[in-house]
Design a protein around this motif. Sequence first.
Motif, PDB file in Angstrom:
ATOM      1  N   LEU A  87       0.803  -1.222   0.000  1.00 11.88           N
ATOM      2  CA  LEU A  87       0.000   0.000   0.000  1.00 11.88           C
ATOM      3  C   LEU A  87       0.835   1.270   0.000  1.00 11.88           C
ATOM      4  N   ALA A  88       2.092   1.193   0.410  1.00 11.64           N
ATOM      5  CA  ALA A  88       2.908   2.401   0.550  1.00 11.64           C
ATOM      6  C   ALA A  88       2.916   3.198  -0.742  1.00 11.64           C
ATOM      7  N   GLY A  89       2.602   4.485  -0.614  1.00  3.29           N
ATOM      8  CA  GLY A  89       2.607   5.381  -1.758  1.00  3.29           C
ATOM      9  C   GLY A  89       1.312   5.441  -2.523  1.00  3.29           C
ATOM     10  N   LEU A  90       0.382   4.532  -2.251  1.00  4.54           N
ATOM     11  CA  LEU A  90      -0.888   4.540  -2.977  1.00  4.54           C
ATOM     12  C   LEU A  90      -1.825   5.599  -2.405  1.00  4.54           C
ATOM     13  N   HIS A  91      -2.611   6.205  -3.285  1.00  2.00           N
ATOM     14  CA  HIS A  91      -3.664   7.123  -2.859  1.00  2.00           C
ATOM     15  C   HIS A  91      -4.705   6.311  -2.105  1.00  2.00           C
ATOM     16  N   ALA A  92      -4.848   6.605  -0.809  1.00  2.00           N
ATOM     17  CA  ALA A  92      -5.572   5.688   0.079  1.00  2.00           C
ATOM     18  C   ALA A  92      -7.033   5.526  -0.314  1.00  2.00           C
ATOM     19  N   ASN A  93      -7.752   6.634  -0.492  1.00  2.00           N
ATOM     20  CA  ASN A  93      -9.189   6.497  -0.709  1.00  2.00           C
ATOM     21  C   ASN A  93      -9.533   5.984  -2.098  1.00  2.00           C
ATOM     22  N   THR A  94      -8.584   5.963  -3.011  1.00  2.00           N
ATOM     23  CA  THR A  94      -8.830   5.309  -4.290  1.00  2.00           C
ATOM     24  C   THR A  94      -9.001   3.807  -4.091  1.00  2.00           C
ATOM     25  N   GLN A  95      -8.306   3.242  -3.088  1.00  2.00           N
ATOM     26  CA  GLN A  95      -8.269   1.788  -2.947  1.00  2.00           C
ATOM     27  C   GLN A  95      -9.398   1.247  -2.075  1.00  2.00           C
ATOM     28  N   ILE A  96      -9.800   1.966  -1.032  1.00  2.00           N
ATOM     29  CA  ILE A  96     -10.761   1.409  -0.070  1.00  2.00           C
ATOM     30  C   ILE A  96     -12.084   1.024  -0.739  1.00  2.00           C
ATOM     31  N   PRO A  97     -12.658   1.858  -1.626  1.00  2.00           N
ATOM     32  CA  PRO A  97     -13.916   1.448  -2.258  1.00  2.00           C
ATOM     33  C   PRO A  97     -13.786   0.187  -3.111  1.00  2.00           C
ATOM     34  N   LYS A  98     -12.616  -0.045  -3.712  1.00  2.00           N
ATOM     35  CA  LYS A  98     -12.425  -1.271  -4.495  1.00  2.00           C
ATOM     36  C   LYS A  98     -12.576  -2.497  -3.588  1.00  2.00           C
ATOM     37  N   VAL A  99     -12.073  -2.387  -2.363  1.00  2.00           N
ATOM     38  CA  VAL A  99     -12.146  -3.505  -1.426  1.00  2.00           C
ATOM     39  C   VAL A  99     -13.577  -3.675  -0.911  1.00  2.00           C
ATOM     40  N   ILE A 100     -14.283  -2.569  -0.695  1.00  2.00           N
ATOM     41  CA  ILE A 100     -15.692  -2.661  -0.327  1.00  2.00           C
ATOM     42  C   ILE A 100     -16.459  -3.404  -1.419  1.00  2.00           C
ATOM     43  N   GLY A 101     -16.146  -3.101  -2.681  1.00  2.00           N
ATOM     44  CA  GLY A 101     -16.786  -3.812  -3.780  1.00  2.00           C
ATOM     45  C   GLY A 101     -16.493  -5.297  -3.748  1.00  2.00           C
ATOM     46  N   LEU A 102     -15.239  -5.670  -3.455  1.00  2.00           N
ATOM     47  CA  LEU A 102     -14.902  -7.094  -3.327  1.00  2.00           C
ATOM     48  C   LEU A 102     -15.738  -7.750  -2.237  1.00  2.00           C
ATOM     49  N   ALA A 103     -15.885  -7.042  -1.112  1.00  2.00           N
ATOM     50  CA  ALA A 103     -16.670  -7.597  -0.010  1.00  2.00           C
ATOM     51  C   ALA A 103     -18.119  -7.810  -0.429  1.00  2.00           C
ATOM     52  N   ARG A 104     -18.676  -6.863  -1.168  1.00  2.00           N
ATOM     53  CA  ARG A 104     -20.082  -7.001  -1.588  1.00  2.00           C
ATOM     54  C   ARG A 104     -20.235  -8.134  -2.600  1.00  2.00           C
ATOM     55  N   ILE A 105     -19.283  -8.264  -3.509  1.00  2.00           N
ATOM     56  CA  ILE A 105     -19.342  -9.365  -4.470  1.00  2.00           C
ATOM     57  C   ILE A 105     -19.280 -10.703  -3.744  1.00  2.00           C
ATOM     58  N   HIS A 106     -18.418 -10.791  -2.739  1.00  2.00           N
ATOM     59  CA  HIS A 106     -18.347 -12.016  -1.930  1.00  2.00           C
ATOM     60  C   HIS A 106     -19.700 -12.352  -1.320  1.00  2.00           C
ATOM     61  N   GLU A 107     -20.402 -11.349  -0.829  1.00  2.00           N
ATOM     62  CA  GLU A 107     -21.697 -11.599  -0.203  1.00  2.00           C
ATOM     63  C   GLU A 107     -22.718 -12.130  -1.198  1.00  2.00           C
ATOM     64  N   LEU A 108     -22.513 -11.817  -2.471  1.00  2.00           N
ATOM     65  CA  LEU A 108     -23.474 -12.224  -3.493  1.00  2.00           C
ATOM     66  C   LEU A 108     -23.133 -13.552  -4.148  1.00  2.00           C
ATOM     67  N   ASP A 109     -21.833 -13.877  -4.239  1.00  2.00           N
ATOM     68  CA  ASP A 109     -21.489 -15.134  -4.912  1.00  2.00           C
ATOM     69  C   ASP A 109     -20.594 -16.053  -4.093  1.00  2.00           C
ATOM     70  N   GLY A 110     -20.252 -15.644  -2.857  1.00  2.00           N
ATOM     71  CA  GLY A 110     -19.467 -16.509  -1.990  1.00  2.00           C
ATOM     72  C   GLY A 110     -18.008 -16.632  -2.343  1.00  2.00           C
ATOM     73  N   SER A 111     -17.488 -15.731  -3.179  1.00  2.00           N
ATOM     74  CA  SER A 111     -16.088 -15.821  -3.587  1.00  2.00           C
ATOM     75  C   SER A 111     -15.173 -15.624  -2.385  1.00  2.00           C
ATOM     76  N   ALA A 112     -14.394 -16.676  -2.074  1.00  2.00           N
ATOM     77  CA  ALA A 112     -13.555 -16.626  -0.885  1.00  2.00           C
ATOM     78  C   ALA A 112     -12.431 -15.624  -1.034  1.00  2.00           C
ATOM     79  N   GLU A 113     -11.893 -15.462  -2.253  1.00  2.00           N
ATOM     80  CA  GLU A 113     -10.769 -14.542  -2.440  1.00  2.00           C
ATOM     81  C   GLU A 113     -11.156 -13.122  -2.045  1.00  2.00           C
ATOM     82  N   GLY A 114     -12.353 -12.692  -2.424  1.00  2.00           N
ATOM     83  CA  GLY A 114     -12.791 -11.344  -2.070  1.00  2.00           C
ATOM     84  C   GLY A 114     -12.896 -11.168  -0.573  1.00  2.00           C
ATOM     85  N   ALA A 115     -13.393 -12.190   0.130  1.00  2.00           N
ATOM     86  CA  ALA A 115     -13.512 -12.101   1.586  1.00  2.00           C
ATOM     87  C   ALA A 115     -12.149 -12.008   2.236  1.00  2.00           C
ATOM     88  N   GLU A 116     -11.209 -12.832   1.786  1.00  2.00           N
ATOM     89  CA  GLU A 116      -9.889 -12.826   2.397  1.00  2.00           C
ATOM     90  C   GLU A 116      -9.145 -11.527   2.115  1.00  2.00           C
TER      91      GLU A 116
END
Length: 774
Positions: free
Chosen positions: A275-304
Amino acid sequence: MRFTRRQSLIGASAAALLGPTLARAAGAAPTLNLQSAPLAAVRLSPSIYADAQVANRAYLASLDPERFLHNFYLSAGLPAPKPVYGGWEAQGIAGHSLGHWLSAVSIEVANGNDAGLVGQLDHCLAEMARIQAAHGDGYCGGTTVERDGKVVDGKIVFEELRRGEIASTGFDLNGGWVPLYTWHKIHAGLIDAHRLARNPRALPVMLGVAGYLAGVLEGLSDEQLQQIMRTEFGGLNDSYAETYALTGEKRWLDLAKRLYHRAVLDPLVAGEDRLAGLHANTQIPKVIGLARIHELDGSAEGAEAARFFHQTVTQRHSYVIGGNSEHEHFGLPDQRAHRISEATCEACNSYNMLKLTRHLYAWQGDASLFDFYERVHLNHIMAHQRPRDGSFVYFMPLSSGARRYYSEPDNSFWCCVGTGMESHAKHMDSIYWADGQTLYVNLYIPSQLDWDAQGIALDLQTRMPDEGQARLTVRRAPRGPRRIALRIPAWSKGASLALNGKPVAVEQEKGYAVITRRWREGDTVELVMPMALTSEAVPDDPSLVAFLHGPRVLAADLGPDDQPFARAAPALLSEGGTATDLLRPAGEPGHFTVPDALGGTLAMAPFFAQYDRRTAVYFPTFTAGQWAQERGAYLAAQDHARELARRTVDRFQLGEMQPERDHRFVPGKSEVVNWNGRAARRIAAGDTVRFALARRPGAGVLQVIVFGAEAAERFSLTVDGEPVTPRPVQGEGFLPVEFALPDAGEQGRDEAEVTLTTNKDGALVYEAIMLTAD
């Protein structure tokens, strides 16, 4: 009965304290085990939280959706009835605030059915439908872009992307300022208007918006999408996943999955902190999206990935108030001693980290997640809004002597104003949660619950955050036996519980005190949570500490914010024991005094509530022997810092979104990179970039920050068209290359036009600073 839970929020490392320790179990696929109480089921009782909501509701009601829609009308060829707002809304990112306004108003409508806001929301949606119909293809946007020296409708960018014409950097897509980020805000706001406010106009407009952009993106290759996703795109994966959840149409989930930014998300899936050097708030919503996709299809990678990211940010990249980032960017893990500045803790980051925390909690129901939530919510979000006028702060400065800078009602509209509208509309949304057997109380915020689906109504009375006490009174009892679980905060040792005035034995589970019984109307549960003084040190400098009283971060009051900070930063003398031994109670609860090593006594009070004061949060500590040896050097460093601040006219962080806009940066072929833990611009061999810096009359000094003395030889400068010569530079690490600037003449200049050209080796440039010569 008295009981304790291991104190996880004290110790040497502030970062290691903020988040739960989550085991990474390969293949784990948690399901949605808990849900929060519906917004309509919770009412805030009088408190600081209710005050914040009232101020925010007044601000929301004062805003005119037709002014937000100014560019939308023009884009559709319709007359604009009202002038556009100022600030960011008068720039290429116009429209992002409308999306946040839609979400915030929808939350308020869902919570209280505010008649005035209902009408404003309905009118806005009707106008958006009219604008969309005029386009005829689902488009509904207000972004703009400059072409050939003229500002034109930003729809041109989307149509270029459709044709595969893509030029992207961190915040610039085909010359447009993060157009997909803005599109996400509109999409998300329309989802909330449908899902929360239940306005029948919202869904057709939302599906048109979703369909237009899907038509642009679906025909592109994966590599083209990866190129596009180099530019900030908000949580588009989240909004498309939510569109699938609402409609069941697989098209939307397929696109959500394709909006997977490999460069950022692959390392998280692999459990790597890059994460060092990355624009922080650009990344957090991408991870929220992964979490929501996991809730819909059970993808373990997104949860982890979501778990690992949350754990990494909270434990290795966060400050004592729970916020993260400095100048909007992540630094090296566990390195914060030299990143405590006036630009710490962007509010958007905390808004999004709380959203991510809610997802993780819904999977596993661990109270430690709400230890973090409470820390951020109280100490950052409640500091983010000034309740007397509803204005917002962009950065939450933690450096000594810093002050907060607030938004103007009609002329700011930063991203943190938008997220602020939402944050202070939803103070009720995470207090109560439930599964099939248990009602969980996670936040001690005065409120009333009436949750029909759970068959229970109760009142929560509390003097939090001033005193660690809460009382539940059952107004309507559920049928049959029912569990009520109260979070025992990690900051409280020796908490005690009473049922109907009598101490009770309780079941302890995942950080909760659980009572199982057949409840009756009038039953009371009283929880006492003793508040202790604790200290936290930054991980890379154990002598640099901050203080908390219970959940509240304390700060020294260094005077009113309308007066300059003219003294040295406070320091503490400590001989043995703990740093908290230095504090003494003073006056009202939660207020203390501490002796300053420089002489006198510092008044310490809750940080969040010092809205119009200069403060100090972190304190260097010395033994008497150390102070005798280092006092002179410490005061000299303070004098140097104040002198540098006095001489600083302007400073420009390259590679950061708003600074590049503010300084009219022309990037040439350069690209935003993250190197040595900071954002920078990599300027290719022989390339030229240009920017403007403010200056004052008289001679000046221009500093260009590079890494290592060798880097100083890789570029040349002209200022206002005249070549300037660098002074010799030596050393390692981040270094200033200095250029002496002559007096600009009798008339002077308000700014300098700087042109930087690299030689055959190219250059990496971090920052430019304009100083007066003396």
